[in-house]
Design a protein around this motif. Structure first.
Motif, mmCIF file in Angstrom:
data_model
loop_
_atom_site.group_PDB
_atom_site.id
_atom_site.type_symbol
_atom_site.label_atom_id
_atom_site.label_comp_id
_atom_site.label_asym_id
_atom_site.label_seq_id
_atom_site.Cartn_x
_atom_site.Cartn_y
_atom_site.Cartn_z
ATOM 1 N N SER A 105 -36.808 25.190 0.367
ATOM 2 C CA SER A 105 -37.738 24.064 0.528
ATOM 3 C C SER A 105 -37.262 22.989 1.500
ATOM 4 C CB SER A 105 -38.044 23.440 -0.832
ATOM 5 O OG SER A 105 -36.862 22.921 -1.397
ATOM 6 N N THR A 106 -35.991 22.986 1.884
ATOM 7 C CA THR A 106 -35.515 21.992 2.850
ATOM 8 C C THR A 106 -35.403 22.565 4.262
ATOM 9 O OG1 THR A 106 -33.222 22.526 2.317
ATOM 10 C CG2 THR A 106 -34.237 20.699 1.105
ATOM 11 N N SER A 107 -35.707 23.836 4.433
ATOM 12 C CA SER A 107 -35.633 24.471 5.743
ATOM 13 C C SER A 107 -36.675 23.879 6.685
ATOM 14 C CB SER A 107 -35.877 25.980 5.594
ATOM 15 O OG SER A 107 -36.220 26.563 6.827
ATOM 16 N N PRO A 108 -36.292 23.551 7.921
ATOM 17 C CA PRO A 108 -37.287 23.060 8.892
ATOM 18 C C PRO A 108 -38.422 24.069 9.117
ATOM 19 C CG PRO A 108 -35.070 22.664 9.705
ATOM 20 C CD PRO A 108 -34.933 23.513 8.473
ATOM 21 N N LEU A 109 -38.112 25.362 9.074
ATOM 22 C CA LEU A 109 -39.166 26.374 9.228
ATOM 23 C C LEU A 109 -40.161 26.302 8.079
ATOM 24 C CD1 LEU A 109 -37.085 29.486 10.360
ATOM 25 C CD2 LEU A 109 -38.680 28.159 11.745
ATOM 26 N N TYR A 110 -39.653 26.181 6.859
ATOM 27 C CA TYR A 110 -40.519 26.071 5.681
ATOM 28 C C TYR A 110 -41.378 24.823 5.762
ATOM 29 C CZ TYR A 110 -41.938 25.197 0.874
ATOM 30 O OH TYR A 110 -42.667 24.927 -0.250
ATOM 31 N N LEU A 111 -40.750 23.690 6.067
ATOM 32 C CA LEU A 111 -41.498 22.437 6.142
ATOM 33 C C LEU A 111 -42.568 22.497 7.224
ATOM 34 C CD1 LEU A 111 -38.550 19.912 5.665
ATOM 35 C CD2 LEU A 111 -40.261 20.618 3.974
ATOM 36 N N GLY A 112 -42.241 23.085 8.366
ATOM 37 C CA GLY A 112 -43.222 23.226 9.444
ATOM 38 C C GLY A 112 -44.381 24.123 9.042
ATOM 39 N N LEU A 113 -44.066 25.238 8.372
ATOM 40 C CA LEU A 113 -45.117 26.154 7.917
ATOM 41 C C LEU A 113 -46.036 25.465 6.918
ATOM 42 C CD1 LEU A 113 -46.326 29.034 7.838
ATOM 43 C CD2 LEU A 113 -44.692 29.537 6.006
ATOM 44 N N MET A 114 -45.467 24.726 5.976
ATOM 45 C CA MET A 114 -46.271 24.045 4.960
ATOM 46 C C MET A 114 -47.118 22.923 5.565
ATOM 47 S SD MET A 114 -46.004 25.626 2.141
ATOM 48 C CE MET A 114 -45.794 27.172 3.012
#
Length: 85
Positions: free
Chosen positions: A7-16
């Motif tokens: 949940s803290t990954s920049p990829l995850y945050l960008g996708l969300m």
């Protein structure tokens, strides 16, 4: 893929964040109570997001699919795109 799901990954945050923008535009375009989200990627290491217009819980089961013509899909895509903020 595993890094993406942290949940803290920049990829995850960008996708969300991107999924939220598209989901909000979809909700303004399609008659529904809310937009559901399903993140799936089983066959090979990947992930993709399904944004699903929901009126009932059964709408989230992938059992009831709306069939649209190519022209209807193009029109819907343009309408959603126009409402992305």
């Amino acid at each position: 893929v595993f890094e993406l799901l942290m949940s803290t990954s920049p990829l995850y945050l960008g996708l969300m964040l991107f999924s939220r923008k598209v989901g909000k535009a979809l909700e303004k375009t399609v008659d529904c109570k809310r937009i559901g989200m399903s993140v799936i990627g089983l066959e090979v290491p990947h992930v993709h997001v399904h944004l699903i217009p929901l009126n009932e819980m059964k709408d989230a089961t992938f059992q009831h699919k709306v069939k649209l013509t190519d022209q209807e899909l193009t029109s819907l895509s343009k309408a959603i795109s126009a409402k992305i903020e």
